[in-house]
Design a protein around this motif. Structure first.
Motif, PDB file in Angstrom:
ATOM      1  N   LEU A 179       0.662  -0.805  -0.153  1.00 43.75           N
ATOM      2  CA  LEU A 179      -0.460  -0.162   0.047  1.00 43.75           C
ATOM      3  C   LEU A 179       1.023   1.523  -0.476  1.00 43.75           C
ATOM      4  CD1 LEU A 179      -2.876   1.175   0.078  1.00 43.75           C
ATOM      5  CD2 LEU A 179      -2.631   1.612   2.444  1.00 43.75           C
ATOM      6  N   LYS A 180       0.780   2.056  -1.058  1.00 39.60           N
ATOM      7  CA  LYS A 180       1.855   2.878  -1.274  1.00 39.60           C
ATOM      8  C   LYS A 180       0.528   4.435  -1.053  1.00 39.60           C
ATOM      9  CE  LYS A 180       5.016   5.582  -4.028  1.00 39.60           C
ATOM     10  NZ  LYS A 180       5.105   5.670  -6.532  1.00 39.60           N
ATOM     11  N   THR A 181       1.026   5.364  -0.210  1.00 36.01           N
ATOM     12  CA  THR A 181       0.074   6.478   0.284  1.00 36.01           C
ATOM     13  C   THR A 181       0.784   7.222   0.569  1.00 36.01           C
ATOM     14  OG1 THR A 181      -1.938   7.217   1.647  1.00 36.01           O
ATOM     15  CG2 THR A 181      -0.003   6.087   2.884  1.00 36.01           C
ATOM     16  N   SER A 182      -0.657   8.685   0.484  1.00 36.54           N
ATOM     17  CA  SER A 182       0.393  10.180   1.112  1.00 36.54           C
ATOM     18  C   SER A 182       0.932  10.412   2.378  1.00 36.54           C
ATOM     19  CB  SER A 182      -0.335  11.115   0.135  1.00 36.54           C
ATOM     20  OG  SER A 182      -1.731  11.248   0.919  1.00 36.54           O
ATOM     21  N   PRO A 183       1.719  10.939   3.380  1.00 39.14           N
ATOM     22  CA  PRO A 183       2.154  11.210   4.894  1.00 39.14           C
ATOM     23  C   PRO A 183       0.580  11.658   4.879  1.00 39.14           C
ATOM     24  CG  PRO A 183       3.991  12.284   3.152  1.00 39.14           C
ATOM     25  CD  PRO A 183       2.670  11.386   1.798  1.00 39.14           C
ATOM     26  N   GLU A 184       0.301  12.699   4.447  1.00 38.77           N
ATOM     27  CA  GLU A 184      -1.045  13.074   4.876  1.00 38.77           C
ATOM     28  C   GLU A 184      -2.089  11.889   5.415  1.00 38.77           C
ATOM     29  OE1 GLU A 184       0.003  13.817   2.389  1.00 38.77           O
ATOM     30  OE2 GLU A 184       1.014  16.076   2.634  1.00 38.77           O
ATOM     31  N   SER A 185      -2.760  11.203   4.744  1.00 36.22           N
ATOM     32  CA  SER A 185      -3.458  10.209   4.694  1.00 36.22           C
ATOM     33  C   SER A 185      -3.093   8.859   6.083  1.00 36.22           C
ATOM     34  CB  SER A 185      -3.198   8.940   3.653  1.00 36.22           C
ATOM     35  OG  SER A 185      -3.696   9.856   2.969  1.00 36.22           O
ATOM     36  N   VAL A 186      -1.685   9.199   6.849  1.00 42.05           N
ATOM     37  CA  VAL A 186      -0.958   8.751   7.989  1.00 42.05           C
ATOM     38  C   VAL A 186      -1.110   9.065   9.430  1.00 42.05           C
ATOM     39  CG1 VAL A 186       1.029   7.121   8.296  1.00 42.05           C
ATOM     40  CG2 VAL A 186       0.270   7.594   6.107  1.00 42.05           C
ATOM     41  N   GLU A 187      -1.735   7.551  10.111  1.00 42.34           N
ATOM     42  CA  GLU A 187      -2.066   8.540  11.578  1.00 42.34           C
ATOM     43  C   GLU A 187      -0.893   6.966  11.995  1.00 42.34           C
ATOM     44  OE1 GLU A 187      -2.963  11.440  13.068  1.00 42.34           O
ATOM     45  OE2 GLU A 187      -4.250  12.143  11.470  1.00 42.34           O
ATOM     46  N   ILE A 188      -0.678   7.578  13.657  1.00 40.51           N
ATOM     47  CA  ILE A 188       0.037   6.408  14.193  1.00 40.51           C
ATOM     48  C   ILE A 188      -0.427   6.888  15.739  1.00 40.51           C
ATOM     49  CG2 ILE A 188       2.110   5.134  15.201  1.00 40.51           C
ATOM     50  CD1 ILE A 188       3.989   6.760  13.020  1.00 40.51           C
ATOM     51  N   VAL A 189      -1.382   5.423  15.989  1.00 43.97           N
ATOM     52  CA  VAL A 189      -1.762   5.339  17.793  1.00 43.97           C
ATOM     53  C   VAL A 189      -2.136   4.828  18.368  1.00 43.97           C
ATOM     54  CG1 VAL A 189      -3.888   6.618  16.593  1.00 43.97           C
ATOM     55  CG2 VAL A 189      -3.940   4.127  16.441  1.00 43.97           C
ATOM     56  N   TRP A 190      -1.230   4.631  19.509  1.00 47.61           N
ATOM     57  CA  TRP A 190      -1.455   3.545  21.128  1.00 47.61           C
ATOM     58  C   TRP A 190      -2.257   3.669  21.645  1.00 47.61           C
ATOM     59  CZ3 TRP A 190       2.340   4.874  25.524  1.00 47.61           C
ATOM     60  CH2 TRP A 190       2.535   4.145  26.503  1.00 47.61           C
ATOM     61  N   LYS A 191      -2.954   5.067  22.055  1.00 46.47           N
ATOM     62  CA  LYS A 191      -3.463   4.922  23.408  1.00 46.47           C
ATOM     63  C   LYS A 191      -5.168   5.959  22.778  1.00 46.47           C
ATOM     64  CE  LYS A 191      -0.907   4.777  27.607  1.00 46.47           C
ATOM     65  NZ  LYS A 191      -0.452   6.196  28.269  1.00 46.47           N
ATOM     66  N   GLY A 192      -5.831   5.413  23.886  1.00 47.14           N
ATOM     67  CA  GLY A 192      -7.491   5.638  23.299  1.00 47.14           C
ATOM     68  C   GLY A 192      -7.944   7.336  24.058  1.00 47.14           C
ATOM     69  N   ALA A 193      -9.026   7.732  24.398  1.00 43.55           N
ATOM     70  CA  ALA A 193      -9.723   8.826  25.048  1.00 43.55           C
ATOM     71  C   ALA A 193      -9.405   8.536  25.994  1.00 43.55           C
ATOM     72  CB  ALA A 193     -10.995   8.970  23.951  1.00 43.55           C
ATOM     73  N   THR A 194      -9.147   7.404  26.879  1.00 42.51           N
ATOM     74  CA  THR A 194      -9.676   7.087  27.818  1.00 42.51           C
ATOM     75  C   THR A 194      -8.005   7.146  28.167  1.00 42.51           C
ATOM     76  OG1 THR A 194      -9.473   4.607  28.068  1.00 42.51           O
ATOM     77  CG2 THR A 194     -11.763   6.339  28.207  1.00 42.51           C
ATOM     78  N   ASP A 195      -6.936   6.925  27.527  1.00 40.79           N
ATOM     79  CA  ASP A 195      -5.782   6.669  27.981  1.00 40.79           C
ATOM     80  C   ASP A 195      -4.743   5.749  27.829  1.00 40.79           C
ATOM     81  OD1 ASP A 195      -3.459   8.195  28.496  1.00 40.79           O
ATOM     82  OD2 ASP A 195      -2.802   7.983  29.988  1.00 40.79           O
ATOM     83  N   GLU A 196      -5.740   4.762  27.893  1.00 43.80           N
ATOM     84  CA  GLU A 196      -5.694   2.585  27.562  1.00 43.80           C
ATOM     85  C   GLU A 196      -5.397   2.760  26.418  1.00 43.80           C
ATOM     86  OE1 GLU A 196      -5.536   0.642  29.947  1.00 43.80           O
ATOM     87  OE2 GLU A 196      -5.983   2.993  31.706  1.00 43.80           O
ATOM     88  N   PRO A 197      -4.453   1.680  26.007  1.00 42.48           N
ATOM     89  CA  PRO A 197      -3.873   1.283  25.026  1.00 42.48           C
ATOM     90  C   PRO A 197      -4.404   0.663  23.830  1.00 42.48           C
ATOM     91  CG  PRO A 197      -2.078   0.615  26.710  1.00 42.48           C
ATOM     92  CD  PRO A 197      -3.154   0.924  27.468  1.00 42.48           C
ATOM     93  N   LEU A 198      -5.145   0.681  22.639  1.00 45.83           N
ATOM     94  CA  LEU A 198      -6.210   0.390  21.852  1.00 45.83           C
ATOM     95  C   LEU A 198      -6.149  -0.835  21.675  1.00 45.83           C
ATOM     96  CD1 LEU A 198      -6.112   3.510  19.710  1.00 45.83           C
ATOM     97  CD2 LEU A 198      -7.957   2.923  21.278  1.00 45.83           C
ATOM     98  N   ARG A 199      -4.760  -1.004  21.576  1.00 41.46           N
ATOM     99  CA  ARG A 199      -4.392  -2.591  21.587  1.00 41.46           C
ATOM    100  C   ARG A 199      -4.991  -3.955  20.059  1.00 41.46           C
ATOM    101  NH1 ARG A 199      -2.071  -5.582  25.297  1.00 41.46           N
ATOM    102  NH2 ARG A 199      -1.045  -6.288  23.439  1.00 41.46           N
ATOM    103  N   THR A 200      -6.093  -3.080  19.633  1.00 42.94           N
ATOM    104  CA  THR A 200      -6.791  -4.218  18.428  1.00 42.94           C
ATOM    105  C   THR A 200      -7.046  -2.894  17.561  1.00 42.94           C
ATOM    106  OG1 THR A 200      -9.085  -3.867  18.687  1.00 42.94           O
ATOM    107  CG2 THR A 200      -7.846  -6.091  19.995  1.00 42.94           C
ATOM    108  N   PHE A 201      -7.324  -3.591  15.780  1.00 46.62           N
ATOM    109  CA  PHE A 201      -7.654  -2.784  15.189  1.00 46.62           C
ATOM    110  C   PHE A 201      -9.638  -2.343  15.117  1.00 46.62           C
ATOM    111  CE2 PHE A 201      -5.231  -5.773  11.441  1.00 46.62           C
ATOM    112  CZ  PHE A 201      -3.805  -4.976  12.207  1.00 46.62           C
TER     113      PHE A 201
END
Length: 246
Positions: free
Chosen positions: A37-59
């Motif tokens: 998958l080739k895309t533009s940088p503007e489309s990319v996000e990196i996440v670890w924690k959610g709104a409650t400050d807990e790790p998201l872990r799954t898709f």
């Protein structure tokens, strides 16, 4: 002078991958089945924690969190190597905030196979850099993840990689093409042949990247469309390709 079209006895041929905001493309290259998958940088996000400050872990958790902002997730892929509890092994920047510091320590395993590196998106676009170069000129970093080892830096394959290695495993990684696009690559788990690290690095070179980073191994997944809501492995960081804003 190094001939990048003939490296370690392997002749490299140009392989075109179009810029896409849709699902990954499945391709057989050098006997290995890949998802690209080739895309533009503007489309990319990196996440670890959610709104409650807990790790998201799954898709599904990452998709729910990201789409609560009003945007649409098109593809998700696991990010860098992590520790028990889903804690990133190194740097993690999410939405401009450093949630985990850079890790310059020595140790065992792929993450510590120096040089390791950092994939980042800043105001200047996407980059993969050696950890020793961080932060360097990269200001206003929107998101970043550290992993290892580096696959490519300035078009040179990691010096520890062996072209004849019999360690053939499921792998995923990210590269930045010479024209600034982001390229995500994952081997297909069901491929009759899997790549060693030298072959995996060589692929990014073939696909027009000067810099690329290994993300993770056996648990790696890349999904899009209706597959995003299905149960996934548990990860540390998760990389998202978002639908461009209207």
């Amino acid at each position: 002078m190094l001939n990048l079209r003939r490296l370690a006895g392997v002749v490299l041929s140009a392989i075109a991958v179009s810029v896409s905001s849709a699902a990954p493309e499945r391709r057989e290259i050098n006997g290995v089945d890949y998802h690209l998958l080739k895309t533009s940088p503007e489309s990319v996000e990196i996440v670890w924690k959610g709104a409650t400050d807990e790790p998201l872990r799954t898709f599904p958790q990452a998709k729910e969190y990201l789409e609560a902002t009003g945007r649409t997730v098109e593809t998700l892929m696991n990010g860098g190597i992590f520790e028990p509890g889903g804690i990133p092994s190194g740097l993690l920047i999410q939405s401009g905030k450093e949630l985990n510091p850079v890790n310059r320590r020595d140790g065992k395993g792929n993450f510590f196979l120096k040089p390791n590196g950092i994939f980042l998106i800043s105001k200047d676009g996407a980059a993969v850099i050696d950890t020793t170069e961080y932060p360097g000129k990269h200001a206003s970093i929107r998101c970043a993840v550290q992993s290892g080892p580096l696959l490519l830096r300035n078009s040179r394959i990691h010096p520890a990689f062996n072209a004849d290695s019999e360690s053939r495993l499921h792998r995923n990684g990210v590269g930045v093409t010479k024209d600034g696009k982001v390229l995500f690559v994952m081997s297909d788990r069901r491929s009759p042949k899997l790549p060693n690290l030298h072959e995996f690095a060589s692929l990014f070179l073939e696909l027009g990247c000067a810099d690329a980073l290994f993300l993770d191994g056996d648990l790696s997944q890349m999904r899009s469309g209706g597959e995003l809501d299905k149960y996934s492995n548990q990860f540390g960081s998760i990389i998202a390709v978002m639908k461009p804003a209207d």
